[in-house]
Design a protein around this motif. Structure first.
Motif, PDB file in Angstrom:
ATOM      1  N   ASP A 179       0.873  -1.150   0.210  1.00 52.13           N
ATOM      2  CA  ASP A 179       0.031   0.013  -0.010  1.00 52.13           C
ATOM      3  C   ASP A 179       0.871   1.289   0.106  1.00 52.13           C
ATOM      4  O   ASP A 179       0.480   2.305  -0.479  1.00 52.13           O
ATOM      5  CB  ASP A 179      -0.911  -0.028   1.191  1.00 52.13           C
ATOM      6  CG  ASP A 179      -2.127  -0.858   0.953  1.00 52.13           C
ATOM      7  OD1 ASP A 179      -2.280  -1.562  -0.061  1.00 52.13           O
ATOM      8  OD2 ASP A 179      -3.090  -0.832   2.076  1.00 52.13           O
ATOM      9  N   SER A 180       2.104   1.036   0.788  1.00 48.60           N
ATOM     10  CA  SER A 180       2.833   2.349   0.896  1.00 48.60           C
ATOM     11  C   SER A 180       3.571   2.789  -0.764  1.00 48.60           C
ATOM     12  O   SER A 180       3.982   3.877  -0.705  1.00 48.60           O
ATOM     13  CB  SER A 180       4.102   2.093   1.732  1.00 48.60           C
ATOM     14  OG  SER A 180       4.816   1.022   1.476  1.00 48.60           O
ATOM     15  N   GLN A 181       3.552   1.750  -1.443  1.00 46.95           N
ATOM     16  CA  GLN A 181       3.903   2.224  -2.906  1.00 46.95           C
ATOM     17  C   GLN A 181       2.814   2.813  -3.786  1.00 46.95           C
ATOM     18  O   GLN A 181       3.208   3.482  -4.709  1.00 46.95           O
ATOM     19  CB  GLN A 181       4.298   0.897  -3.561  1.00 46.95           C
ATOM     20  CG  GLN A 181       5.521   0.201  -3.063  1.00 46.95           C
ATOM     21  CD  GLN A 181       5.941  -1.086  -3.688  1.00 46.95           C
ATOM     22  OE1 GLN A 181       4.945  -2.371  -3.553  1.00 46.95           O
ATOM     23  NE2 GLN A 181       6.868  -1.414  -4.692  1.00 46.95           N
ATOM     24  N   ILE A 182       1.682   2.805  -3.438  1.00 45.63           N
ATOM     25  CA  ILE A 182       0.732   3.631  -4.367  1.00 45.63           C
ATOM     26  C   ILE A 182       0.549   4.970  -3.906  1.00 45.63           C
ATOM     27  O   ILE A 182       0.499   5.316  -2.777  1.00 45.63           O
ATOM     28  CB  ILE A 182      -0.499   2.772  -4.113  1.00 45.63           C
ATOM     29  CG1 ILE A 182      -0.599   1.489  -4.447  1.00 45.63           C
ATOM     30  CG2 ILE A 182      -1.752   3.512  -4.808  1.00 45.63           C
ATOM     31  CD1 ILE A 182      -1.902   0.644  -4.222  1.00 45.63           C
ATOM     32  N   VAL A 183       0.612   5.775  -4.771  1.00 46.67           N
ATOM     33  CA  VAL A 183       0.715   7.410  -4.767  1.00 46.67           C
ATOM     34  C   VAL A 183      -0.713   7.736  -5.430  1.00 46.67           C
ATOM     35  O   VAL A 183      -0.670   7.844  -6.702  1.00 46.67           O
ATOM     36  CB  VAL A 183       2.047   8.099  -5.396  1.00 46.67           C
ATOM     37  CG1 VAL A 183       1.715   9.460  -5.084  1.00 46.67           C
ATOM     38  CG2 VAL A 183       2.947   7.410  -4.533  1.00 46.67           C
ATOM     39  N   GLU A 184      -1.616   8.233  -4.741  1.00 45.74           N
ATOM     40  CA  GLU A 184      -2.879   8.715  -5.332  1.00 45.74           C
ATOM     41  C   GLU A 184      -2.621   9.994  -6.328  1.00 45.74           C
ATOM     42  O   GLU A 184      -1.784  10.780  -5.942  1.00 45.74           O
ATOM     43  CB  GLU A 184      -3.995   9.033  -4.546  1.00 45.74           C
ATOM     44  CG  GLU A 184      -5.160   9.470  -4.902  1.00 45.74           C
ATOM     45  CD  GLU A 184      -6.430   9.422  -3.828  1.00 45.74           C
ATOM     46  OE1 GLU A 184      -7.149   8.359  -3.562  1.00 45.74           O
ATOM     47  OE2 GLU A 184      -6.601  10.582  -3.236  1.00 45.74           O
ATOM     48  N   GLY A 185      -3.331   9.981  -7.408  1.00 42.82           N
ATOM     49  CA  GLY A 185      -3.255  11.189  -8.335  1.00 42.82           C
ATOM     50  C   GLY A 185      -4.195  12.153  -7.835  1.00 42.82           C
ATOM     51  O   GLY A 185      -4.628  12.087  -6.723  1.00 42.82           O
ATOM     52  N   SER A 186      -4.616  13.003  -8.868  1.00 36.37           N
ATOM     53  CA  SER A 186      -5.492  14.214  -8.693  1.00 36.37           C
ATOM     54  C   SER A 186      -6.096  14.503  -9.962  1.00 36.37           C
ATOM     55  O   SER A 186      -5.489  14.573 -11.182  1.00 36.37           O
ATOM     56  CB  SER A 186      -4.828  15.554  -8.018  1.00 36.37           C
ATOM     57  OG  SER A 186      -3.943  15.861  -9.066  1.00 36.37           O
ATOM     58  N   LYS A 187      -7.212  15.056  -9.883  1.00 31.58           N
ATOM     59  CA  LYS A 187      -8.270  15.454 -11.189  1.00 31.58           C
ATOM     60  C   LYS A 187      -7.308  16.895 -11.649  1.00 31.58           C
ATOM     61  O   LYS A 187      -6.953  17.517 -11.203  1.00 31.58           O
ATOM     62  CB  LYS A 187      -9.353  15.959 -10.706  1.00 31.58           C
ATOM     63  CG  LYS A 187     -10.414  16.114 -11.963  1.00 31.58           C
ATOM     64  CD  LYS A 187     -11.584  16.273 -11.416  1.00 31.58           C
ATOM     65  CE  LYS A 187     -12.284  14.913 -11.046  1.00 31.58           C
ATOM     66  NZ  LYS A 187     -13.804  14.951 -10.627  1.00 31.58           N
ATOM     67  N   THR A 188      -7.292  16.423 -13.092  1.00 27.51           N
ATOM     68  CA  THR A 188      -6.566  17.558 -13.631  1.00 27.51           C
ATOM     69  C   THR A 188      -7.692  18.754 -13.713  1.00 27.51           C
ATOM     70  O   THR A 188      -8.894  18.881 -13.784  1.00 27.51           O
ATOM     71  CB  THR A 188      -6.582  17.377 -15.246  1.00 27.51           C
ATOM     72  OG1 THR A 188      -5.954  16.128 -15.496  1.00 27.51           O
ATOM     73  CG2 THR A 188      -5.914  18.347 -16.016  1.00 27.51           C
ATOM     74  N   ASN A 189      -7.111  20.025 -13.510  1.00 25.30           N
ATOM     75  CA  ASN A 189      -7.811  21.298 -13.264  1.00 25.30           C
ATOM     76  C   ASN A 189      -7.259  22.270 -14.369  1.00 25.30           C
ATOM     77  O   ASN A 189      -6.062  22.533 -14.310  1.00 25.30           O
ATOM     78  CB  ASN A 189      -7.370  21.871 -11.988  1.00 25.30           C
ATOM     79  CG  ASN A 189      -7.933  22.999 -11.656  1.00 25.30           C
ATOM     80  OD1 ASN A 189      -9.174  23.546 -12.302  1.00 25.30           O
ATOM     81  ND2 ASN A 189      -7.962  23.798 -10.513  1.00 25.30           N
TER      82      ASN A 189
END
Length: 218
Positions: A194-204
């Motif tokens: 789980d520590s390897q996963i980096v959540e992204g974000s919506k393009t603004n």
């Protein structure tokens, strides 16, 4: 030689969003800024004598490949069979006939966070301008019809085959959200922490500056 194929929010049955674009050259106005950019692009590149519909078909022929292959137009009393429409998605329809051949290798993911995802339209007859420009030959949209999906693509269009996953996420979140990434890795059999996963974000894209640079340009 294909071991696994995974799709996320892919419109395997097409999307009704393509209907105004293909039948009348109308660009959706969900985002004023995106509408302005797209409108600017088409106005700059269209032939002087082309209608918006003709310009879309010339500059963006792939739009027709997104045309729905399910019954999505309602005349007020019943749904119109898609095969009876003048406009048809021949490409997607031809591929769908043997789509099941890859179901053993196929994984499909869909977002199911909204009951306000466009399913189709209740249509009325063409108006005088439509007839003149040959727009909406299969009916002018009068009212949107909604169903379950990710606010962009219907879950019923995105989920096909034998190995499916539904996520309470929108069309962007099914790719960048933490749980979505975990689902994709699990479905593909890829080990991780789980520590390897980096959540992204919506393009603004707001605020933005729009530049139209025509050739030749410096």
């Amino acid at each position: 030689n294909i071991e696994k194929i995974i799709t996320a929010g892919s419109p395997h049955q097409g999307t009704a969003k393509a209907y105004p674009l293909v039948e009348a050259g109308e660009i959706e106005r969900d985002s004023t800024l995106i509408w302005l950019m797209q409108k600017l692009f088409f106005q700059i590149n269209k032939n002087t004598f082309q209608t918006d519909k003709e310009a879309i078909q010339a500059l963006m022929p792939s739009a027709k490949d997104l045309f729905p292959i399910y019954d999505f137009l309602n005349d007020g009393s019943s749904y119109i069979p898609v095969d009876s429409l003048q406009m048809k998605n021949v490409t997607l329809k031809s591929f769908s006939s043997n789509f099941s051949d890859i179901f053993d290798s196929l994984i499909t993911i869909a977002g199911t966070n909204s009951n306000m995802t466009l399913f189709g339209y209740r249509v009325t007859s063409q108006n005088a301008l439509d007839i003149l420009l040959k727009n909406y030959v299969d009916g002018r949209p009068a009212e949107n019809i909604y169903d379950l999906g990710d606010k962009t693509i219907l879950s019923s269009s995105a989920l096909v085959g034998n190995n499916k996953a539904s996520l309470a996420a929108d069309h962007a979140e099914i790719i960048y959200a933490f749980d979505s990434i975990k689902t994709i890795l699990n479905k593909l059999g890829i080990s991780y922490e789980d520590s390897q996963i980096v959540e992204g974000s919506k393009t603004n894209i707001t605020p933005s500056l729009i530049f139209a640079i025509l050739s030749p340009a410096e």
